[in-house]
Design a protein around this motif. Structure first.
Motif, short mmCIF file in Angstrom:
data_model
loop_
_atom_site.label_atom_id
_atom_site.label_comp_id
_atom_site.label_asym_id
_atom_site.label_seq_id
_atom_site.Cartn_x
_atom_site.Cartn_y
_atom_site.Cartn_z
N LYS A 39 8.32 2.19 -8.57
CA LYS A 39 7.41 1.52 -7.64
C LYS A 39 6.98 0.14 -8.15
N TRP A 40 6.85 0.01 -9.48
CA TRP A 40 6.40 -1.27 -10.04
C TRP A 40 7.47 -2.35 -9.89
N CYS A 81 3.88 1.47 -1.08
CA CYS A 81 4.60 1.54 -2.35
C CYS A 81 3.70 2.11 -3.46
N VAL A 82 2.44 1.68 -3.48
CA VAL A 82 1.51 2.16 -4.50
C VAL A 82 1.30 3.67 -4.39
N THR A 83 1.25 4.17 -3.15
CA THR A 83 0.99 5.60 -2.94
C THR A 83 2.26 6.45 -2.90
N THR A 91 0.83 -1.21 0.00
CA THR A 91 0.00 0.00 0.00
C THR A 91 0.86 1.26 0.00
N ILE A 119 7.15 -3.41 -6.25
CA ILE A 119 5.97 -4.26 -6.07
C ILE A 119 6.26 -5.68 -6.57
#
Length: 300
Positions: free
Chosen positions: A217-218, A208-210, A206, A221
């Motif tokens: 970031k991908w 990382c997504v924000t 969460t 993830i």
């Protein structure tokens, strides 16, 4: 969301705790196997070597018929001794006390014995129903029972190195059921650790997504989907095993997972989400680096 990371982590932990308890109490092993497109019988067929299974069934039939000499011929010569016939008679008496309502294979495992010889253990499960036994003065109720007979078979020669029988008042399904009843500190500690690990992994995803770190970031993830499995906890016995380290890829990224075989104990696998830990520790540094202005070339 980024202003309250502790609250977010606590919220995720609470939600996962409730969900885990709901799933583990409402779903049984058969439900889980059906979701995977399998069932107990099919799973055992695929994991049981046919040659060793046929030897186990043949020997079991000989035992019930009292053909001890034929059974001894199937045994490895080195295991035959003065008390062999007496042991076989005891197993025969257990298996012929009454007629079983079902007999099935519940386990098949290979391991290395002395001299690096491959041994296959085939376990047959005899279910005997409750019955009334007449005595000289009255009637006696014999409760239902289960007998687990293990045949240790040497693969190279198809000879039997051991036969062992264990009587139980519970079925193998009841013994190895996933339940919180009569569990100890070991199981509860493992379950709590699994909840915290999964909550932390989702928390890291969460964040990382924000996070404002651009396309990187991908990559983070993707790295968070990989987990080093360090511990396996036997839910039936509570034993922790640290001797196996494996590498897992999970979607969603859950470092803790419950796995099961057809009839054996449930095992809670606990892993270490290394990428998630690194990202949470250095998230602010990554964001500062991403937001820093690129160095330009000076001029007049």
């Amino acid at each position: 969301m980024r202003k309250h990371p502790i609250r977010l982590f606590a919220f995720l932990t609470l939600c996962l705790t409730g969900l885990a308890i709901l799933l583990t109490t409402c779903c049984d092993r058969d439900d889980l196997l059906k979701l995977a497109g399998n069932n107990r019988a099919g799973l055992m067929r695929s994991n049981t070597p046919l040659r060793q299974e046929s030897i186990a069934w043949h020997c079991a039939d000989l035992l019930r018929e009292g053909r001890y000499s034929d059974v001894i011929q199937l045994l490895q010569p080195g295991v035959v001794g003065a008390e062999t016939r007496q042991s076989l008679t005891a197993i025969h008496d257990i298996l012929t006390e009454r007629e079983p309502v079902s007999v099935k294979v519940i386990d098949a495992q290979k391991f290395r014995g002395e001299g690096d010889v491959e041994i296959t253990n085939i376990v047959l499960d005899y279910e005997f129903p409750s019955t009334v036994k007449k005595t000289s003065s009255d009637k006696e109720l014999l409760p239902a029972k289960w007998v687990f007979v293990t045949f240790s078979i040497r693969s190279t020669e198809d000879s039997i190195t051991g036969i062992h029988a264990v009587t139980s008042e519970q079925s193998i399904e009841a013994i190895n059921a996933f339940t919180f009843k009569n569990k100890g500190v070991s199981q509860y500690t493992a379950f709590a650790a699994g909840i915290l690990l999964n909550a932390f992994a989702i928390y890291a995803i969460t964040l990382c997504v924000t996070a404002k770190i651009g396309p990187k970031k991908w990559l983070w993830i993707l790295l968070m989907l990989f987990t080093f499995i360090l511990v396996s906890v036997n839910w039936t016995t509570g034993d922790w095993s640290f001797d196996t380290v494996s590498f897992g890829f999970k979607l969603p990224p859950l470092p803790a997972n419950l796995v099961c075989s057809a009839y054996g104990p449930w095992n809670l696998k606990l892993g270490l989400p290394i990428a998630a830990i690194v990202f949470v520790l250095y998230r602010k540094k990554f964001e500062r680096t991403a937001s820093a202005p690129a160095a330009g070339v000076g001029g007049c």
